[in-house]
Design a protein around this motif. Structure first.
Motif, PDB file in Angstrom:
ATOM      1  N   ASP A   1       1.018  -1.478   0.024  1.00 32.66           N
ATOM      2  CA  ASP A   1      -0.105   0.589   0.508  1.00 32.66           C
ATOM      3  C   ASP A   1       1.005   1.683   0.306  1.00 32.66           C
ATOM      4  N   PHE A   2       1.252   2.487  -1.628  1.00 33.63           N
ATOM      5  CA  PHE A   2       1.403   3.278  -1.327  1.00 33.63           C
ATOM      6  C   PHE A   2       1.430   4.197   0.118  1.00 33.63           C
ATOM      7  N   ASN A   3       0.289   4.452   0.585  1.00 33.82           N
ATOM      8  CA  ASN A   3      -0.220   5.496   1.465  1.00 33.82           C
ATOM      9  C   ASN A   3      -0.054   4.889   3.449  1.00 33.82           C
ATOM     10  N   TYR A   4       0.828   3.268   3.070  1.00 34.57           N
ATOM     11  CA  TYR A   4       0.893   3.076   4.083  1.00 34.57           C
ATOM     12  C   TYR A   4       1.764   2.085   4.442  1.00 34.57           C
ATOM     13  N   GLN A   5       3.668   2.756   4.504  1.00 33.74           N
ATOM     14  CA  GLN A   5       4.547   1.698   4.506  1.00 33.74           C
ATOM     15  C   GLN A   5       5.781   2.710   5.513  1.00 33.74           C
ATOM     16  N   GLN A   6       5.851   1.289   6.609  1.00 33.64           N
ATOM     17  CA  GLN A   6       6.453   1.269   7.983  1.00 33.64           C
ATOM     18  C   GLN A   6       7.540   0.759   7.888  1.00 33.64           C
ATOM     19  N   THR A   7       8.628   1.107   8.947  1.00 31.21           N
ATOM     20  CA  THR A   7       9.614   0.480   9.208  1.00 31.21           C
ATOM     21  C   THR A   7       9.487  -0.823  10.289  1.00 31.21           C
ATOM     22  N   ILE A   8       9.620  -2.139   9.586  1.00 31.80           N
ATOM     23  CA  ILE A   8       9.175  -3.317  10.464  1.00 31.80           C
ATOM     24  C   ILE A   8      10.278  -3.401  11.002  1.00 31.80           C
ATOM     25  N   MET A   9      10.416  -3.885  12.309  1.00 29.49           N
ATOM     26  CA  MET A   9      11.176  -4.406  13.025  1.00 29.49           C
ATOM     27  C   MET A   9      11.155  -5.074  13.953  1.00 29.49           C
ATOM     28  N   PHE A  10      11.709  -6.149  14.028  1.00 31.55           N
ATOM     29  CA  PHE A  10      12.070  -7.735  13.965  1.00 31.55           C
ATOM     30  C   PHE A  10      11.924  -8.555  14.549  1.00 31.55           C
ATOM     31  N   GLU A  11      10.694  -9.216  15.859  1.00 31.49           N
ATOM     32  CA  GLU A  11      10.889  -9.382  17.301  1.00 31.49           C
ATOM     33  C   GLU A  11      12.576 -10.228  17.589  1.00 31.49           C
ATOM     34  N   GLU A  12      13.241 -10.941  16.617  1.00 25.22           N
ATOM     35  CA  GLU A  12      14.223 -11.652  17.345  1.00 25.22           C
ATOM     36  C   GLU A  12      15.058 -11.014  15.096  1.00 25.22           C
ATOM     37  N   PRO A  13      15.873 -10.213  15.790  1.00 27.83           N
ATOM     38  CA  PRO A  13      17.424 -10.092  14.647  1.00 27.83           C
ATOM     39  C   PRO A  13      17.124 -11.083  13.513  1.00 27.83           C
ATOM     40  N   ILE A  14      17.709 -10.949  12.306  1.00 23.84           N
ATOM     41  CA  ILE A  14      17.928 -11.917  11.242  1.00 23.84           C
ATOM     42  C   ILE A  14      19.584 -11.857  10.690  1.00 23.84           C
ATOM     43  N   ILE A  15      20.159 -12.834  11.120  1.00 20.02           N
ATOM     44  CA  ILE A  15      22.140 -12.827  10.805  1.00 20.02           C
ATOM     45  C   ILE A  15      21.916 -12.959   9.147  1.00 20.02           C
ATOM     46  N   LEU A  16      22.938 -12.103   8.717  1.00 20.01           N
ATOM     47  CA  LEU A  16      23.312 -12.770   7.888  1.00 20.01           C
ATOM     48  C   LEU A  16      24.901 -12.737   7.507  1.00 20.01           C
ATOM     49  N   LEU A  17      25.377 -13.512   6.531  1.00 21.59           N
ATOM     50  CA  LEU A  17      26.019 -14.477   6.691  1.00 21.59           C
ATOM     51  C   LEU A  17      27.179 -13.246   5.260  1.00 21.59           C
ATOM     52  N   PRO A  18      28.611 -13.942   5.259  1.00 25.34           N
ATOM     53  CA  PRO A  18      29.445 -13.467   4.569  1.00 25.34           C
ATOM     54  C   PRO A  18      28.995 -15.273   3.911  1.00 25.34           C
ATOM     55  N   GLY A  19      29.260 -14.232   2.091  1.00 27.95           N
ATOM     56  CA  GLY A  19      28.831 -16.110   1.409  1.00 27.95           C
ATOM     57  C   GLY A  19      27.233 -15.875   1.192  1.00 27.95           C
ATOM     58  N   ASP A  20      25.972 -15.052   1.713  1.00 28.33           N
ATOM     59  CA  ASP A  20      24.875 -15.160   1.414  1.00 28.33           C
ATOM     60  C   ASP A  20      24.316 -14.728   0.005  1.00 28.33           C
ATOM     61  N   GLU A  21      23.206 -14.832   0.035  1.00 24.28           N
ATOM     62  CA  GLU A  21      22.591 -13.872  -1.140  1.00 24.28           C
ATOM     63  C   GLU A  21      21.454 -13.408  -1.370  1.00 24.28           C
ATOM     64  N   PHE A  22      21.010 -12.803  -2.317  1.00 26.67           N
ATOM     65  CA  PHE A  22      19.796 -11.776  -2.049  1.00 26.67           C
ATOM     66  C   PHE A  22      19.352 -11.428  -2.667  1.00 26.67           C
ATOM     67  N   VAL A  23      17.546 -11.406  -2.919  1.00 23.28           N
ATOM     68  CA  VAL A  23      16.877 -11.428  -4.153  1.00 23.28           C
ATOM     69  C   VAL A  23      15.629 -10.408  -3.894  1.00 23.28           C
ATOM     70  N   LEU A  24      15.551  -9.343  -4.115  1.00 21.92           N
ATOM     71  CA  LEU A  24      14.347  -8.812  -3.856  1.00 21.92           C
ATOM     72  C   LEU A  24      13.498  -8.577  -5.140  1.00 21.92           C
ATOM     73  N   ASP A  25      12.254  -9.513  -4.763  1.00 21.15           N
ATOM     74  CA  ASP A  25      11.574  -9.479  -5.946  1.00 21.15           C
ATOM     75  C   ASP A  25      10.607  -8.147  -5.858  1.00 21.15           C
ATOM     76  N   CYS A  26      10.209  -7.499  -6.769  1.00 24.82           N
ATOM     77  CA  CYS A  26       9.329  -6.646  -6.465  1.00 24.82           C
ATOM     78  C   CYS A  26       8.084  -6.385  -7.769  1.00 24.82           C
ATOM     79  N   TYR A  27       6.981  -6.331  -7.946  1.00 28.42           N
ATOM     80  CA  TYR A  27       5.543  -6.767  -8.488  1.00 28.42           C
ATOM     81  C   TYR A  27       5.318  -5.229  -9.106  1.00 28.42           C
ATOM     82  N   THR A  28       4.322  -5.336 -10.143  1.00 34.03           N
ATOM     83  CA  THR A  28       3.894  -4.193 -10.411  1.00 34.03           C
ATOM     84  C   THR A  28       2.598  -3.968 -10.528  1.00 34.03           C
ATOM     85  N   ASP A  29       1.018  -3.374 -10.979  1.00 28.65           N
ATOM     86  CA  ASP A  29      -0.103  -4.047 -11.071  1.00 28.65           C
ATOM     87  C   ASP A  29      -0.111  -2.960 -11.833  1.00 28.65           C
ATOM     88  N   SER A  30       0.178  -2.217 -13.272  1.00 27.49           N
ATOM     89  CA  SER A  30       0.163  -1.763 -14.605  1.00 27.49           C
ATOM     90  C   SER A  30      -1.793  -1.213 -15.214  1.00 27.49           C
TER      91      SER A  30
END
Length: 636
Positions: A435-464
């Motif tokens: 929702d473009f009109n509701y954008q929040q910084t989400i705080m996690f209950e427990e931190p997520i550990i990132l390690l060297p060698g990890d990979e990350f993909v950000l999938d974004c979907y749009t409706d045009s």
């Protein structure tokens, strides 16, 4: 979905409530999350996510009439899933599962999926408590979204329905006295306040009577010098200051650390249009530096973890800040004066570690995103490969404690994926109903550990589907973005991974689209790409054709090697963290994570046969007490 088989007659749950002078318990201690969902604090929502994909709701309303909470596809009444209930004069509590097909009285759902736990009416207040499945393929129900859920609410201040069972034409239920809508993240809830140090002070950084230009989009920047402290301070909280009356204009705020060597240069001006090409101001250099704070419409205050803060002044590197304000003025109104900004909370009591922000996203140009009109679920993807994390993340790793996902107005969904040793883990953050009109910084209950060698993909979907023009990546709200901002500690020097399609890959796809009949043939794509700055304005893609969406999504699919080529930069303050930055393929040769979402249409069935509300009074069903019912539901 686990539901009881019911014949289509009204089965309202009734509970005999205790007559006491105040509510029997304080729900704040019994639910994981709670918040008011209206500005006048008349309607309070409580919720807890239970095992087996069950959610428990409570609503507490300043009214003695009927009260209702709904799940809506667009934040409006049509095609919504409604929980409607009341407590009568004898203390009996009623709750009914209903749905709407328009702006009319909610219809009775033949499959009642709500389980009442308790209800009370005391001192002019009514409250109801129940559970329901989070996901449903029932044609008259809506599932709760992973990420943003659009809620609607309504109540009548004094009147209960005249009959237990009613339909749209009976006149038994009186029109609401109050109503509203609110988007909310039911997965993570509203971030809890963190108790700050006793010696915390505040600094306000705000605009000074800025005349907002009468143009659709303006990025306005202002450089601030941080007050000097002999000793280093720690920033521990940020909140946004939006001038009253300008809520619709102030779209988002980004605060950058501006290096002293940049800020102290001989600049012509220290504030103005961030993108003014012929003005000597620090915005262009500062906007490539470390991000300190991000906020967008609908966002919340940001508390840093008790163990970490951001260094300020003293011996730190932060002595100047650039405030970037995005003014969204689509009606091009004149005469708007703004003094918005942000408030920083800081303390001389230094915390154990430093906080950083890692940004993963697509370039804000046509190479990052080129989205034709008419596509309902167009896919783009940013990524950070293992090479970057191996070079940029220390051996002991970092802890991600919060996330901010960002798209613009045709943004539909985002999924920040996390891969380790050939296996995809649970998403770092996910929002499948953005929702473009509701954008929040989400705080996690427990931190997520990132390690060297990890990979990350950000999938974004749009409706045009509602657009008649091609949308490119860019800063305007009519353009698009695809970003994830990961708040973490200890702070990395690596700050950003930015990707875009390589020109050769995009050219190949466009030529193939032209040959397949999706792209207009009166433009020479080879000639367009021969230019140093290709102009795609003469190209049009017919998103209404059969197969148009599938063919477009090949552009960001790893299954088509000829299109799976990108430029990519993993950058820090002074160095790159990847040696290969041209024609970089995205890798998905890993075991995929199962989100566990039912593959069904999440919408209200508007088939004419279902528009008749079948309801016969039952005389009521008495439920167990609250603790017994919760045990039955959750298996506790």
């Amino acid at each position: 979905m686990n539901t009881m088989s019911l014949i289509p007659f009204c089965l309202s749950f009734i509970l005999i409530s205790l007559r006491v002078s105040s509510f029997s318990t304080d729900w704040s201690d019994e639910f994981d999350y709670n918040t008011y969902i209206d500005e006048n604090q008349l309607f309070k929502l409580y919720w807890t996510n239970l095992p087996n994909d069950i959610i428990e709701f409570g609503i507490e309303v300043s009214a003695t009439g009927w009260i209702a909470l709904g799940i809506s596809p667009r934040g409006q009444m049509p095609n919504s899933d409604i929980a409607l209930g009341w407590v009568d004069d004898d203390g009996n509590a009623y709750l009914q599962d209903r749905y709407t097909t328009g702006r009319t009285t909610p219809l009775y759902d033949s499959n009642q999926n709500l389980t009442l736990i308790s209800g009370e009416e005391v001192d002019g207040m009514t409250r109801l408590r129940w559970t329901r499945p989070k996901y449903s393929c029932d044609g008259d129900d809506m599932s709760l979204s992973k990420g943003t859920t659009r809620l609607i609410w309504a109540f009548h201040s004094t009147q209960d329905p005249e009959e237990e069972c009613f339909d749209g034409g009976s006149g038994s239920i009186t029109y609401h006295t109050n109503k509203g809508t609110q988007s909310i993240n039911l997965d993570s809830g509203v971030p809890e306040e963190i108790e700050l140090e006793d010696d915390v002070e505040t600094l306000d950084f705000v605009m000074d009577n800025v005349a907002v230009p009468a143009t659709d989009t303006t990025y306005y920047c202002k450089l601030f010098k941080v007050p000097h402290f002999n000793d280093t301070q720690h920033m521990v909280k940020f909140s946004t200051i939006v001038e009253e009356g300008n809520e619709a204009v102030v779209h988002h705020i980004v605060v950058y650390d501006c290096p002293e060597y940049v800020a102290t240069q001989d600049h012509e001006v220290l504030e103005g249009d961030c993108d003014a090409e012929h003005t000597n101001m620090p915005s262009r250099q500062c906007r490539g530096e470390r991000i300190i704070f991000v906020w967008a419409v609908g966002g919340n205050d940001v508390y840093l973890p008790e163990v970490a803060g951001m260094a300020l002044s003293g011996d730190s590197d932060i002595h100047y800040m650039l405030l970037e304000m995005h003014y969204d003025n689509p009606l091009e109104q004149e005469g708007i004066i703004d003094n918005s900004g942000f408030r920083m909370y800081y303390t001389p009591t230094l915390r154990e570690m430093e906080v950083g922000v890692l940004t993963i996203g697509l370039d804000t140009n046509q190479w990052g995103q080129w989205i034709p009109p008419g596509l309902s679920y167009a896919h783009n993807a940013a990524f950070l490969p293992s090479e970057c994390s191996e070079n940029g993340i220390p051996e002991e790793g970092i802890k991600v404690f919060g996330s901010f996902l960002h798209q613009h107005t045709i943004g539909k969904a985002l999924n920040m994926r996390h891969i380790r040793n050939g296996k995809e883990l649970a998403p770092i953050d996910i929002n499948l109903d953005y929702d473009f009109n509701y954008q929040q910084t989400i705080m996690f209950e427990e931190p997520i550990i990132l390690l060297p060698g990890d990979e990350f993909v950000l999938d974004c979907y749009t409706d045009s589907t509602d657009r008649e023009f091609t949308t490119t990546g860019g800063e305007s709200s009519s353009q698009e973005m695809c970003f994830a901002f990961l708040l973490h500690y200890p702070a990395l020097d690596m700050r950003v991974s930015t990707a875009g399609k390589s020109p050769e890959a995009l050219k190949t796809w466009m030529k193939d689209a032209q040959e397949a009949g999706y792209m207009n043939t009166d433009s020479n794509i080879e000639v367009i790409f021969d230019s140093e700055d290709p102009d795609f304005s003469s190209l049009s893609y017919d998103g209404s054709m059969d197969g148009a969406l599938e063919f477009y999504n090949r552009l960001y699919s790893v299954e088509y090697e000829e299109y799976n080529q990108h430029y990519l930069f993993c950058a820090g303050s002074e160095e790159l963290y990847n040696d290969d930055y041209e024609n970089v393929p995205r890798d998905e040769s890993f075991e995929k994570y199962d989100l566990g979402i039912d593959e069904c249409d999440n919408s209200i069935n508007v088939d004419g046969e279902d528009l008749v509300s079948m309801c016969t009074p039952t005389g009521g069903v008495e439920t167990p007490n609250g603790s017994e019912m919760r045990s039955m539901i959750s298996g506790w």
